[in-house]
Design a protein around this motif. Structure first.
Motif, PDB file in Angstrom:
ATOM      1  N   GLU A  96     109.993  69.799  15.300  1.00  0.00           N
ATOM      2  CA  GLU A  96     109.286  71.032  14.948  1.00  0.00           C
ATOM      3  C   GLU A  96     108.345  70.796  13.769  1.00  0.00           C
ATOM      4  O   GLU A  96     107.225  71.296  13.747  1.00  0.00           O
ATOM      5  CB  GLU A  96     110.273  72.157  14.632  1.00  0.00           C
ATOM      6  CG  GLU A  96     110.950  72.721  15.855  1.00  0.00           C
ATOM      7  CD  GLU A  96     111.949  73.814  15.535  1.00  0.00           C
ATOM      8  OE1 GLU A  96     112.306  73.994  14.337  1.00  0.00           O
ATOM      9  OE2 GLU A  96     112.382  74.509  16.467  1.00  0.00           O
ATOM     10  N   SER A  97     108.771  70.024  12.789  1.00  0.00           N
ATOM     11  CA  SER A  97     107.917  69.708  11.639  1.00  0.00           C
ATOM     12  C   SER A  97     106.686  68.924  12.066  1.00  0.00           C
ATOM     13  O   SER A  97     105.578  69.175  11.582  1.00  0.00           O
ATOM     14  CB  SER A  97     108.695  68.917  10.590  1.00  0.00           C
ATOM     15  OG  SER A  97     109.741  69.681  10.063  1.00  0.00           O
ATOM     16  N   SER A  98     106.867  67.987  12.988  1.00  0.00           N
ATOM     17  CA  SER A  98     105.737  67.208  13.500  1.00  0.00           C
ATOM     18  C   SER A  98     104.766  68.096  14.264  1.00  0.00           C
ATOM     19  O   SER A  98     103.548  67.972  14.117  1.00  0.00           O
ATOM     20  CB  SER A  98     106.223  66.093  14.420  1.00  0.00           C
ATOM     21  OG  SER A  98     107.033  65.196  13.728  1.00  0.00           O
ATOM     22  N   LEU A  99     105.297  69.000  15.070  1.00  0.00           N
ATOM     23  CA  LEU A  99     104.448  69.919  15.828  1.00  0.00           C
ATOM     24  C   LEU A  99     103.655  70.841  14.898  1.00  0.00           C
ATOM     25  O   LEU A  99     102.458  71.059  15.105  1.00  0.00           O
ATOM     26  CB  LEU A  99     105.286  70.753  16.803  1.00  0.00           C
ATOM     27  CG  LEU A  99     105.867  69.999  17.997  1.00  0.00           C
ATOM     28  CD1 LEU A  99     106.840  70.888  18.757  1.00  0.00           C
ATOM     29  CD2 LEU A  99     104.775  69.505  18.909  1.00  0.00           C
ATOM     30  N   VAL A 100     104.301  71.365  13.872  1.00  0.00           N
ATOM     31  CA  VAL A 100     103.621  72.232  12.911  1.00  0.00           C
ATOM     32  C   VAL A 100     102.509  71.460  12.211  1.00  0.00           C
ATOM     33  O   VAL A 100     101.403  71.972  12.011  1.00  0.00           O
ATOM     34  CB  VAL A 100     104.620  72.828  11.890  1.00  0.00           C
ATOM     35  CG1 VAL A 100     103.905  73.420  10.690  1.00  0.00           C
ATOM     36  CG2 VAL A 100     105.496  73.883  12.552  1.00  0.00           C
ATOM     37  N   SER A 101     102.764  70.218  11.889  1.00  0.00           N
ATOM     38  CA  SER A 101     101.752  69.381  11.232  1.00  0.00           C
ATOM     39  C   SER A 101     100.526  69.190  12.127  1.00  0.00           C
ATOM     40  O   SER A 101      99.383  69.326  11.684  1.00  0.00           O
ATOM     41  CB  SER A 101     102.360  68.032  10.869  1.00  0.00           C
ATOM     42  OG  SER A 101     101.386  67.177  10.359  1.00  0.00           O
ATOM     43  N   VAL A 102     100.752  68.900  13.394  1.00  0.00           N
ATOM     44  CA  VAL A 102      99.644  68.693  14.332  1.00  0.00           C
ATOM     45  C   VAL A 102      98.899  70.008  14.585  1.00  0.00           C
ATOM     46  O   VAL A 102      97.670  70.050  14.570  1.00  0.00           O
ATOM     47  CB  VAL A 102     100.146  68.070  15.654  1.00  0.00           C
ATOM     48  CG1 VAL A 102      99.028  68.010  16.685  1.00  0.00           C
ATOM     49  CG2 VAL A 102     100.713  66.687  15.405  1.00  0.00           C
TER      50      VAL A 102
END
Length: 118
Positions: free
Chosen positions: A72-78
């Motif tokens: 989820e953190s990676s998705l939010v970053s992208v």
């Protein structure tokens, strides 16, 4: 993303306004953020001073859901990069398209996700 600035003498809630707009507008035209004002800032000519409208926050405190996993953190970053929105303003429950995403940004999103997450 679309922001709806409005004033109300009857005390209409933003959720009521959003429901009404969802009935009469196509989905892509429904604002993602609603900001109620006491009055609109005006220029010396009496026109709306768009530069002095308050900055709209994409996430209300009640609807914010923080990323809990590394995915989820990676998705939010992208998403933050593609949509040009601060990652602290992105809730994991928000709609990509309501945040200003469209088909071209979706292609960019898919490419970045493939690079970062495989």
């Amino acid at each position: 993303y679309l922001v709806c600035y409005y004033t109300s003498t009857t005390g209409i809630e933003s959720s009521e306004l959003e429901s009404y707009l969802q009935e009469i507008l196509p989905e892509y035209m429904v604002p993602g953020v609603y900001v109620v004002l006491d009055s609109f800032p005006l220029t010396s000519n009496g026109k709306i001073d768009y530069c002095n409208l308050p900055k709209a926050s994409m996430v209300s405190k009640e609807s914010y859901t923080a990323p809990e996993t590394t995915l989820e953190s990676s998705l939010v970053s992208v998403w933050s990069e593609v949509l040009s929105i601060e990652s602290s303003e992105l809730s994991v429950t928000q709609s990509f398209f309501r945040l200003g995403g469209h088909s071209l940004k979706a292609i960019s999103l898919v490419n970045k996700l493939n690079k970062e997450l495989g």
